[in-house]
Design a protein around this motif. Structure first.
Motif, PDB file in Angstrom:
ATOM      1  N   MET A  83      29.198  64.201 135.791  1.00 59.16           N
ATOM      2  CA  MET A  83      30.632  64.426 135.952  1.00 59.16           C
ATOM      3  C   MET A  83      30.886  65.725 136.730  1.00 59.16           C
ATOM      4  O   MET A  83      30.303  66.761 136.421  1.00 59.16           O
ATOM      5  CB  MET A  83      31.308  64.517 134.573  1.00 59.16           C
ATOM      6  N   LYS A  84      31.739  65.660 137.736  1.00 58.82           N
ATOM      7  CA  LYS A  84      32.000  66.836 138.567  1.00 58.82           C
ATOM      8  C   LYS A  84      32.907  67.821 137.840  1.00 58.82           C
ATOM      9  O   LYS A  84      33.814  67.436 137.103  1.00 58.82           O
ATOM     10  CB  LYS A  84      32.686  66.402 139.873  1.00 58.82           C
ATOM     11  N   ASN A  85      32.625  69.130 138.086  1.00 53.48           N
ATOM     12  CA  ASN A  85      33.563  70.133 137.581  1.00 53.48           C
ATOM     13  C   ASN A  85      34.711  70.259 138.578  1.00 53.48           C
ATOM     14  O   ASN A  85      34.693  69.675 139.663  1.00 53.48           O
ATOM     15  CB  ASN A  85      32.860  71.478 137.336  1.00 53.48           C
ATOM     16  N   ILE A  86      35.733  71.036 138.210  1.00 54.78           N
ATOM     17  CA  ILE A  86      36.938  71.116 139.038  1.00 54.78           C
ATOM     18  C   ILE A  86      36.648  71.700 140.411  1.00 54.78           C
ATOM     19  O   ILE A  86      37.236  71.281 141.414  1.00 54.78           O
ATOM     20  CB  ILE A  86      38.047  71.919 138.313  1.00 54.78           C
ATOM     21  N   LEU A  87      35.721  72.658 140.492  1.00 57.52           N
ATOM     22  CA  LEU A  87      35.387  73.249 141.787  1.00 57.52           C
ATOM     23  C   LEU A  87      34.789  72.199 142.721  1.00 57.52           C
ATOM     24  O   LEU A  87      35.147  72.123 143.902  1.00 57.52           O
ATOM     25  CB  LEU A  87      34.410  74.410 141.602  1.00 57.52           C
ATOM     26  N   GLU A  88      33.911  71.374 142.208  1.00 57.58           N
ATOM     27  CA  GLU A  88      33.306  70.317 143.014  1.00 57.58           C
ATOM     28  C   GLU A  88      34.359  69.309 143.462  1.00 57.58           C
ATOM     29  O   GLU A  88      34.317  68.828 144.606  1.00 57.58           O
ATOM     30  CB  GLU A  88      32.192  69.627 142.220  1.00 57.58           C
ATOM     31  N   GLU A  89      35.302  69.002 142.592  1.00 58.23           N
ATOM     32  CA  GLU A  89      36.380  68.082 142.958  1.00 58.23           C
ATOM     33  C   GLU A  89      37.224  68.658 144.096  1.00 58.23           C
ATOM     34  O   GLU A  89      37.581  67.948 145.049  1.00 58.23           O
ATOM     35  CB  GLU A  89      37.273  67.809 141.749  1.00 58.23           C
ATOM     36  N   ILE A  90      37.542  69.936 143.988  1.00 62.25           N
ATOM     37  CA  ILE A  90      38.362  70.581 145.019  1.00 62.25           C
ATOM     38  C   ILE A  90      37.640  70.582 146.356  1.00 62.25           C
ATOM     39  O   ILE A  90      38.220  70.249 147.395  1.00 62.25           O
ATOM     40  CB  ILE A  90      38.711  72.031 144.601  1.00 62.25           C
ATOM     41  N   VAL A  91      36.369  70.939 146.339  1.00 61.59           N
ATOM     42  CA  VAL A  91      35.596  71.019 147.588  1.00 61.59           C
ATOM     43  C   VAL A  91      35.455  69.647 148.232  1.00 61.59           C
ATOM     44  O   VAL A  91      35.596  69.498 149.462  1.00 61.59           O
ATOM     45  CB  VAL A  91      34.218  71.656 147.323  1.00 61.59           C
TER      46      VAL A  91
END
Length: 263
Positions: free
Chosen positions: A1-9
């Motif tokens: 599961m991606k963290n929020i930083l990975e989602e943003i990038v």
């Protein structure tokens, strides 16, 4: 599961590819502000008549959701300018922070203070964007870039007349060698993976940062006492946003904060 930083990038990479096709670099060079001479954030941070505060305009964040969707950009930017900010940070990410390119372009028309484009830069194209939109400073986040990218993006920014704020979150993210094209190291007290805040991060990392860089502390600063303590330690500046923006009147909150700081 991606963290929020990975989602943003991941989202940012998609946005950039679309922007490249929609508005090539050659068209960005036709923008009003592309050819302007930029203002020095270093000089402004070291100006003893100012506060050392880089005050931020943002409407929302992933950690808090909506912060102040009704704030007037014009009113807030003018207040930051009038009451002693050393620089102004403007969020340009829309999906996660409610910002836009127009916020930065509008802010440029309202102040001569150095403007930081606050976004997640993952492609050289965004550096040309920043110049075209009127920024003086760009943010490079160590957590989302390789060492090679950091050096090359910083050099490109320098060639365009832009200053570079390199953001770190821990000792491992510090540059291994001095990078002359980086002006400032910013210690983000907020962990971008879980958004927890600890101002002690700035205290722990201060001595680890090469003194050739200016040093600023970012996030989680909400009291004058914290600024005074960090100034005594040697920090040159402080990036503060939510402390002001969460108030009904960010402009009044900033003035009151500065009045207390000047005491």
């Amino acid at each position: 599961m991606k963290n929020i930083l990975e989602e943003i990038v991941d989202r940012k990479r998609v946005e950039v590819e679309f922007s490249k096709k929609d508005l090539p670099i050659e068209k960005l060079k036709d923008f009003q502000y592309y050819g302007r001479s930029t203002n020095s954030i270093n000089s402004s941070l070291l100006d003893e008549t100012k506060t050392g505060i880089i005050s931020e305009f943002k409407r929302s964040s992933p950690s808090l959701g909506s912060i102040n969707g009704n704030a007037s950009l014009e009113t807030v930017i003018r207040a930051y300018d009038t009451f002693g900010a050393s620089g102004i940070s403007v969020l340009t990410d829309h999906q996660f922070f409610g910002g836009s390119s127009q916020d930065l372009i509008k802010a440029r028309s309202l102040t001569n203070l150095p403007l930081l484009r606050k976004d997640f830069i993952v492609d050289p194209y965004q550096i040309y964007e920043s110049k075209a939109w009127g920024a003086d400073v760009i943010l490079l986040i160590t957590a989302v870039l390789t060492e090679y990218e950091i050096e090359n993006y910083a050099e490109l920014a320098q060639n365009l007349g832009l200053s570079v704020l390199l953001e770190i979150h821990n000792e491992d993210e510090l540059p291994k060698n001095l990078i002359n094209s980086i002006n400032i190291i910013g210690v983000n007290n907020r962990n971008l993976k879980d958004f927890k805040v600890d101002v002690n991060t700035s205290i722990k990392l201060y001595e680890k940062i090469n003194p050739a860089y200016l040093r600023i502390s970012e996030s989680g600063i909400s009291s004058v006492d914290t600024i005074k303590s960090l100034k005594e330690l040697g920090y040159n500046g402080f990036l503060i946003g939510e402390c002001f923006m969460k108030e009904k009147s960010p402009e009044r909150a900033f003035k009151q904060f500065v009045d207390e700081l000047k005491g």
